[in-house]
Write a protein that holds these residues in place. Structure first.
Motif, PDB file in Angstrom:
ATOM      1  N   GLY A  38      97.540 -37.115  65.952  1.00 24.93           N
ATOM      2  CA  GLY A  38      98.057 -38.426  66.259  1.00 24.93           C
ATOM      3  C   GLY A  38      99.556 -38.979  65.671  1.00 24.93           C
ATOM      4  O   GLY A  38     100.377 -37.852  65.089  1.00 24.93           O
ATOM      5  N   ARG A  39      98.886 -40.247  64.950  1.00 23.83           N
ATOM      6  CA  ARG A  39     100.682 -40.529  64.263  1.00 23.83           C
ATOM      7  C   ARG A  39     100.502 -40.052  63.019  1.00 23.83           C
ATOM      8  O   ARG A  39      99.194 -39.372  61.966  1.00 23.83           O
ATOM      9  CB  ARG A  39      99.972 -42.189  64.155  1.00 23.83           C
ATOM     10  CG  ARG A  39     101.045 -43.310  62.940  1.00 23.83           C
ATOM     11  CD  ARG A  39     100.709 -44.139  62.775  1.00 23.83           C
ATOM     12  NE  ARG A  39      99.146 -43.757  61.752  1.00 23.83           N
ATOM     13  CZ  ARG A  39      98.459 -44.786  61.759  1.00 23.83           C
ATOM     14  NH1 ARG A  39      98.677 -45.582  62.829  1.00 23.83           N
ATOM     15  NH2 ARG A  39      97.690 -44.921  61.555  1.00 23.83           N
ATOM     16  N   VAL A  40     101.692 -39.463  62.554  1.00 23.95           N
ATOM     17  CA  VAL A  40     102.051 -39.040  61.685  1.00 23.95           C
ATOM     18  C   VAL A  40     102.563 -39.839  60.663  1.00 23.95           C
ATOM     19  O   VAL A  40     103.830 -39.952  60.310  1.00 23.95           O
ATOM     20  CB  VAL A  40     102.199 -37.512  61.405  1.00 23.95           C
ATOM     21  CG1 VAL A  40     103.063 -37.213  59.868  1.00 23.95           C
ATOM     22  CG2 VAL A  40     101.818 -37.060  62.313  1.00 23.95           C
ATOM     23  N   VAL A  41     102.380 -40.101  59.025  1.00 26.22           N
ATOM     24  CA  VAL A  41     103.401 -40.789  58.770  1.00 26.22           C
ATOM     25  C   VAL A  41     103.465 -39.822  56.616  1.00 26.22           C
ATOM     26  O   VAL A  41     102.896 -39.565  56.491  1.00 26.22           O
ATOM     27  CB  VAL A  41     102.157 -41.946  58.094  1.00 26.22           C
ATOM     28  CG1 VAL A  41     103.379 -43.027  57.198  1.00 26.22           C
ATOM     29  CG2 VAL A  41     101.865 -43.022  59.086  1.00 26.22           C
TER      30      VAL A  41
ATOM     31  N   LEU B 290     102.779 -31.002  61.486  1.00 26.60           N
ATOM     32  CA  LEU B 290     101.742 -31.662  61.756  1.00 26.60           C
ATOM     33  C   LEU B 290     101.582 -32.483  63.460  1.00 26.60           C
ATOM     34  O   LEU B 290     100.657 -32.804  63.969  1.00 26.60           O
ATOM     35  CB  LEU B 290     100.885 -32.928  60.843  1.00 26.60           C
ATOM     36  CG  LEU B 290     100.456 -32.200  59.742  1.00 26.60           C
ATOM     37  CD1 LEU B 290     100.255 -33.275  58.068  1.00 26.60           C
ATOM     38  CD2 LEU B 290      98.839 -31.837  59.924  1.00 26.60           C
ATOM     39  N   ALA B 291     102.607 -32.797  63.902  1.00 31.91           N
ATOM     40  CA  ALA B 291     103.556 -33.254  64.933  1.00 31.91           C
ATOM     41  C   ALA B 291     102.853 -33.140  65.907  1.00 31.91           C
ATOM     42  O   ALA B 291     102.449 -32.580  66.499  1.00 31.91           O
ATOM     43  CB  ALA B 291     104.503 -34.538  64.542  1.00 31.91           C
ATOM     44  N   ARG B 292     103.513 -31.262  65.860  1.00 34.63           N
ATOM     45  CA  ARG B 292     103.495 -30.288  66.483  1.00 34.63           C
ATOM     46  C   ARG B 292     102.724 -29.211  67.037  1.00 34.63           C
ATOM     47  O   ARG B 292     101.883 -28.815  68.096  1.00 34.63           O
ATOM     48  CB  ARG B 292     104.477 -29.045  66.004  1.00 34.63           C
ATOM     49  CG  ARG B 292     106.475 -29.467  66.343  1.00 34.63           C
ATOM     50  CD  ARG B 292     107.026 -28.657  66.269  1.00 34.63           C
ATOM     51  NE  ARG B 292     108.816 -28.512  66.212  1.00 34.63           N
ATOM     52  CZ  ARG B 292     109.023 -27.507  66.711  1.00 34.63           C
ATOM     53  NH1 ARG B 292     109.075 -26.632  66.878  1.00 34.63           N
ATOM     54  NH2 ARG B 292     110.252 -27.764  67.120  1.00 34.63           N
TER      55      ARG B 292
ATOM     56  N   HIS C 206     112.693 -31.974  64.983  1.00 39.39           N
ATOM     57  CA  HIS C 206     112.294 -31.328  65.532  1.00 39.39           C
ATOM     58  C   HIS C 206     110.853 -31.519  65.882  1.00 39.39           C
ATOM     59  O   HIS C 206     109.827 -30.422  66.047  1.00 39.39           O
ATOM     60  CB  HIS C 206     112.020 -30.094  63.933  1.00 39.39           C
ATOM     61  CG  HIS C 206     113.304 -29.786  63.696  1.00 39.39           C
ATOM     62  ND1 HIS C 206     113.840 -28.558  64.344  1.00 39.39           N
ATOM     63  CD2 HIS C 206     113.941 -29.772  62.640  1.00 39.39           C
ATOM     64  CE1 HIS C 206     115.049 -27.870  64.141  1.00 39.39           C
ATOM     65  NE2 HIS C 206     115.435 -29.229  62.316  1.00 39.39           N
ATOM     66  N   ALA C 207     110.669 -33.023  65.619  1.00 39.07           N
ATOM     67  CA  ALA C 207     109.144 -33.417  65.883  1.00 39.07           C
ATOM     68  C   ALA C 207     108.784 -33.997  67.033  1.00 39.07           C
ATOM     69  O   ALA C 207     110.150 -34.187  67.979  1.00 39.07           O
ATOM     70  CB  ALA C 207     108.504 -34.694  65.401  1.00 39.07           C
TER      71      ALA C 207
END
Length: 143
Positions: free
Chosen positions: A16-19, A10-12, A38-39
């Motif tokens: 935005g902010r990933v929890v 999701l980050a790649r 990796h992110a």
């Protein structure tokens, strides 16, 4: 871990902010290491944050949403074990207790998703059949 792999993805993809959450401290440790490695260091709103959360704990879900929400999306992957898993990996010493602690019903997942999605988030659920041997499940049930 599953939550770490999904968080990295999701980050790649530019979220935005990933929890990333998990009830297991060992899974969170692994997820943290994987996201750091990796992110992207910073996504649009701060990168990946790893938090302990048991989806069967609605008060915990509410507290997370109140602290970090509202969320745009709630993505749940492999969070339901309606039956205890079987197969070679679950027959090693100590694995039975881990499996029993992980078993949960779909009802708690749906309640948690509803709680976390308050404020208009879309909910995406991916549920895997863990009742069979992992090799058989990965092959689509074919021996």
């Amino acid at each position: 871990s599953g939550c770490g792999a999904l968080a990295v993805l999701l980050a790649r993809w530019g979220c935005g902010r990933v929890v990333a959450t998990d009830a297991s401290l060992k899974a969170l440790e692994l997820a943290g290491a994987n996201t750091r490695r990796h992110a992207p260091a910073e996504s649009a709103a701060g990168g990946v944050e790893v938090r302990r959360l048991d989806w069967r704990d609605l008060d915990g879900c509410r507290a997370l949403r109140e602290e970090l929400g509202p969320f745009q999306a709630v993505v749940a992957s492999d969070v339901v074990l309606a039956a205890l898993p079987v197969g070679a990996m679950w027959r090693r010493p100590g694995a039975e207790a881990l499996a029993k602690g992980a078993a949960s019903s779909p009802d708690s997942l749906l309640d948690a998703a509803k709680e976390l999605a308050q404020g208009g988030a879309e909910v995406f659920l991916a549920v895997a059949n863990r009742a069979g041997d992992a090799r058989c499940v990965a092959r689509g049930g074919f021996p």
